[in-house]
Design a protein around this motif. Structure first.
Motif, PDB file in Angstrom:
ATOM      1  N   ARG A 102      44.475  44.828  38.159  1.00  0.00           N
ATOM      2  CA  ARG A 102      44.397  44.189  39.470  1.00  0.00           C
ATOM      3  C   ARG A 102      45.474  44.813  40.368  1.00  0.00           C
ATOM      4  O   ARG A 102      46.405  45.446  39.867  1.00  0.00           O
ATOM      5  CB  ARG A 102      44.639  42.672  39.333  1.00  0.00           C
ATOM      6  N   ASN A 104      48.019  43.650  41.658  1.00  0.00           N
ATOM      7  CA  ASN A 104      49.394  43.249  41.314  1.00  0.00           C
ATOM      8  C   ASN A 104      49.835  43.753  39.938  1.00  0.00           C
ATOM      9  O   ASN A 104      50.895  43.365  39.453  1.00  0.00           O
ATOM     10  CB  ASN A 104      49.539  41.717  41.406  1.00  0.00           C
ATOM     11  N   MET A 106      48.419  43.217  36.941  1.00  0.00           N
ATOM     12  CA  MET A 106      47.859  42.518  35.785  1.00  0.00           C
ATOM     13  C   MET A 106      46.647  43.296  35.276  1.00  0.00           C
ATOM     14  O   MET A 106      45.860  43.818  36.063  1.00  0.00           O
ATOM     15  CB  MET A 106      47.340  41.119  36.165  1.00  0.00           C
ATOM     16  N   VAL A 108      43.106  42.809  33.472  1.00  0.00           N
ATOM     17  CA  VAL A 108      42.138  41.734  33.234  1.00  0.00           C
ATOM     18  C   VAL A 108      40.914  42.302  32.522  1.00  0.00           C
ATOM     19  O   VAL A 108      40.327  43.287  32.984  1.00  0.00           O
ATOM     20  CB  VAL A 108      41.694  41.088  34.556  1.00  0.00           C
ATOM     21  N   MET A 111      37.150  39.452  26.349  1.00  0.00           N
ATOM     22  CA  MET A 111      37.120  39.617  24.896  1.00  0.00           C
ATOM     23  C   MET A 111      36.005  38.774  24.289  1.00  0.00           C
ATOM     24  O   MET A 111      35.849  37.607  24.639  1.00  0.00           O
ATOM     25  CB  MET A 111      38.464  39.187  24.284  1.00  0.00           C
ATOM     26  N   LYS A 405      35.685  35.557  26.616  1.00  0.00           N
ATOM     27  CA  LYS A 405      36.744  34.896  27.372  1.00  0.00           C
ATOM     28  C   LYS A 405      37.494  35.953  28.173  1.00  0.00           C
ATOM     29  O   LYS A 405      37.464  37.145  27.836  1.00  0.00           O
ATOM     30  CB  LYS A 405      37.707  34.163  26.427  1.00  0.00           C
ATOM     31  N   PHE A 406      38.157  35.526  29.231  1.00  0.00           N
ATOM     32  CA  PHE A 406      38.980  36.442  30.011  1.00  0.00           C
ATOM     33  C   PHE A 406      40.343  36.589  29.334  1.00  0.00           C
ATOM     34  O   PHE A 406      40.913  35.607  28.842  1.00  0.00           O
ATOM     35  CB  PHE A 406      39.198  35.900  31.427  1.00  0.00           C
ATOM     36  N   VAL A 407      40.836  37.812  29.336  1.00  0.00           N
ATOM     37  CA  VAL A 407      42.153  38.103  28.803  1.00  0.00           C
ATOM     38  C   VAL A 407      42.973  38.728  29.932  1.00  0.00           C
ATOM     39  O   VAL A 407      42.501  39.644  30.604  1.00  0.00           O
ATOM     40  CB  VAL A 407      42.037  39.080  27.618  1.00  0.00           C
ATOM     41  N   VAL A 408      44.152  38.178  30.156  1.00  0.00           N
ATOM     42  CA  VAL A 408      45.014  38.684  31.233  1.00  0.00           C
ATOM     43  C   VAL A 408      46.348  39.102  30.629  1.00  0.00           C
ATOM     44  O   VAL A 408      47.023  38.303  29.982  1.00  0.00           O
ATOM     45  CB  VAL A 408      45.249  37.598  32.308  1.00  0.00           C
ATOM     46  N   MET A 409      46.713  40.368  30.807  1.00  0.00           N
ATOM     47  CA  MET A 409      47.989  40.872  30.316  1.00  0.00           C
ATOM     48  C   MET A 409      48.883  41.148  31.523  1.00  0.00           C
ATOM     49  O   MET A 409      48.597  42.053  32.309  1.00  0.00           O
ATOM     50  CB  MET A 409      47.788  42.167  29.519  1.00  0.00           C
ATOM     51  N   GLY A 410      49.933  40.359  31.656  1.00  0.00           N
ATOM     52  CA  GLY A 410      50.817  40.527  32.806  1.00  0.00           C
ATOM     53  C   GLY A 410      52.215  40.907  32.384  1.00  0.00           C
ATOM     54  O   GLY A 410      52.507  41.092  31.203  1.00  0.00           O
TER      55      GLY A 410
END
Lengths: 416, 416
Positions: A102, A104, A106, A108, A111, A405-410
């Motif tokens: 994204r 910013n 992150m 996204v 999975m 499901k959504f996975v967000v790595m920040g």
């Protein structure tokens, strides 16, 4: 102490958290152990199966039903082989798709994860018990299996064998639950347990599926019927049209992907229908014909409105001459059961338009409707066929038993 | 003549066949025309909106509710801009994925198609009417919109504008239907029309969603509540944990992706909780604390079991110290609402394990729960959020309004 389906579903839910996190290797080892255990316990399984057979005969089951119920050493070996084949299917769980950054920073992505707990309600052969258990396990789900009363002892002994294998592999045996009480009230309660069961897959006659659909608080995969159509287009290859008709209607009847209605473009009717009539007569297929086609057949019955909705599951077919391509689409918009439709054509544009406009689960150009099944389409084993569009549409393989499901790595992003 | 919801649904079904086959250019042109028409008809829309506002005041709506109901020239322009933005989203319809050859030469793939007819049941602001209509149109679906009684005149005039635009673009206006009768009996009948409606998306309070879920014969997208968790791991970056807590709880309350529960690893509690207590106190956040954390807060209430399930939607949060990483997962297995969970950690293995084991719709590492929405995750506009796993899970963009059918391209294959 009396049996509690609510407790069984809770136990399955608990097991679902651990089976969701087994590695592919652990699941495949369990499947191999399950297969081996079924063969090892052949004598015990035959003994328990005999109890169902004796009761079935006492209760007046037909010979065909008794045959479906009967297990033999060969059939048990086949069943074990089917479980071993599931080890060869790719594991859908854990795959991450479309990971994107994204603005910013992150990352996204999505999975693939198991659905959780799946309930199967079925009437048929005891091998469904082992096959459905295997597919649910491979896709990381726990399963609650509610089979028919007539196969209860067979189902329970199969469950016992599978449990022994699971325990040996250090897997929670509640990952595979067979409902020991076939009372209708238990099934009715099962359909209310939406906190602990994520999906119900009914397999059986239209009555069973309607009953489950109308009474369940849990999402249901619907497969009402397969009224598969073959549309023979103007200018089609006549011999190919005949091949698809003959194969679709007579290669096997009584299955949902056999043809039930033939639509013929009026431009080709005079060439095609006499040959179709001959081919159908040779196979003893009973014809329900529209006004414009009835003259081509001997002993055809006049088709009524009901025939356009009919799933004969027998050597019977409805035949209708349509004005043009659009009329075939309109017929399908009105009468399609959402299962499988076939066009036989040489025309590039109409092939594309048929594929685009017909919204059944399986749309085919120049191929037999009999290919409409999970194995033939390359999904591996099939857990069911959905004819409604939600969640899954058409033959369902392992991936249909999962969601994303959504996975967000920040790295500390906050929203401003 | 009295209104018939059954007829409206049938008309929508009929329209769904044609909108399913519009090209992306045709749909985008319609969306632009819809946007222009709303601006052009601003005076008329404000007039009708005024009728709702007058009735709302008479019926004692709160100032906040009146404000949500009120349209202004600016808000109408914003709405038009939102429709124009939908033209920029990629069109999911028609994409063919995974086309593969079978051993017999047939090509088998999956084509994305619209669901058909979608019903939205909502209570809130009249702009939902235009936004949902735009998303359904772009994804090739017809839509039946049943908004709240308090916004009826506004919804009807918006529908009138959208219809004018559709007719100008030669699109069947029944692609967008607004239910003109907000009687409960009409809604109840709508939920039985499974032949003509494919999916119901309720948007509103938990009561509405439960009512629809329990009474619908049509599949329902469920979004009960968002009890979002932040787990602060042993060894986490303290400042990052505070940022995520503050942003998640206080950046905006009253939304489903705000934090409701803070879980803190016991190893970091002594460092983290005093700072968390200070930050929460500064924002006036009320604390419901477990036994092990209550000492760190002034004026905290002792948490009860209900607090672990609570969606406060306010400046309140539940706080719990957990023994270790596994205890945080176990808490989530028991109390997760399936919406969004966040881990704050520096540890590679635990970050991965959290992502793998937590089965909520959105699982985040080191990012604020407030990013859990369609726009922030990159889906474009959002039609809803699903907290149940069937069909869609998490924020739903255009793709969630479609399904995939199988496409088979043969050259005469039959089954032997």
């Amino acid at each position: 102490m009396s049996f509690s389906i609510a407790k069984m579903a809770k136990d399955a839910r608990k097991a679902s958290f651990s089976v969701a996190n087994l590695s592919t290797a652990q699941k495949d080892a369990a499947l191999s152990a399950m297969a081996a255990k079924l063969v090892e316990r052949t004598d015990l399984i035959l003994e328990e199966n005999e109890r169902d057979l004796v009761a079935g005969k006492e209760n007046g089951l037909t010979d065909a039903m008794i045959d479906r119920l009967r297990l033999t050493p060969e059939r048990i070996q086949d069943l074990a082989n089917a479980l071993t084949e599931v080890t060869q299917l790719p594991d859908p769980v854990g795959a991450i798709a479309d990971m994107k950054a994204r603005p910013n920073g992150m990352q996204v992505g999505k999975m693939r994860i198991p659905l959780g707990v799946i309930a199967m309600i079925y009437e048929s052969r005891p091998n469904v018990t082992a096959e459905a258990a295997a597919l649910c396990l491979k896709s990381g789900n726990a399963v609650v299996l509610r089979g028919g009363k007539e196969a209860l002892y067979s189902n329970l002994v199969i469950a016992k064998c599978l449990h022994e294998a699971l325990v040996e592999q250090n897997i929670d045996p509640n990952a595979i639950c067979v409902v020991p009480d076939t009372d209708r009230a238990v099934m009715n309660e099962l359909m209310t347990l939406s906190d602990d069961i994520d999906l119900i897959i009914p397999r059986g006659g239209e009555g069973l599926i309607r009953f489950v659909t109308e009474n369940s608080r849990i999402p249901v995969i619907q497969h009402f019927k397969g009224v598969c159509h073959l549309y023979v287009d103007a200018g089609a290859d006549i011999q190919m049209g005949l091949d698809l008709l003959l194969n679709g209607k007579t290669q096997r009847t009584g299955v949902c992907n056999s043809l039930e209605t033939l639509l013929v473009n009026q431009e080709i009717a005079e060439q095609f229908l006499p040959l179709a009539a001959k081919a159908m007569a040779e196979k003893g297929v009973k014809i329900h014909a529209c006004e414009r086609s009835i003259g081509y057949f001997e002993n055809a019955e006049a088709a009524t409105t009901e025939d356009w909705d009919a799933e004969y599951l027998a050597l019977e077919i409805a035949v209708k001459v349509v004005d043009d391509f659009d009329a075939s689409i309109e017929h399908l918009e009105q009468y399609s059961s959402g299962h499988t439709e076939v066009i036989c054509t040489k025309d590039y544009a109409r092939a594309n338009e048929f594929v685009r406009r017909v919204n059944s689960a399986v749309v085919m150009v120049n191929a037999s409707s009999r290919f409409s099944d999970g194995g033939q389409l390359g999904l591996g084993a099939e857990i069911g066929i959905s004819t409604s569009k939600l969640h899954a549409y058409g033959p369902m393989g392992l991936e249909s038993l999962t969601t994303q499901k959504f996975v967000v790595m920040g790295n500390g992003q906050i929203r401003s």
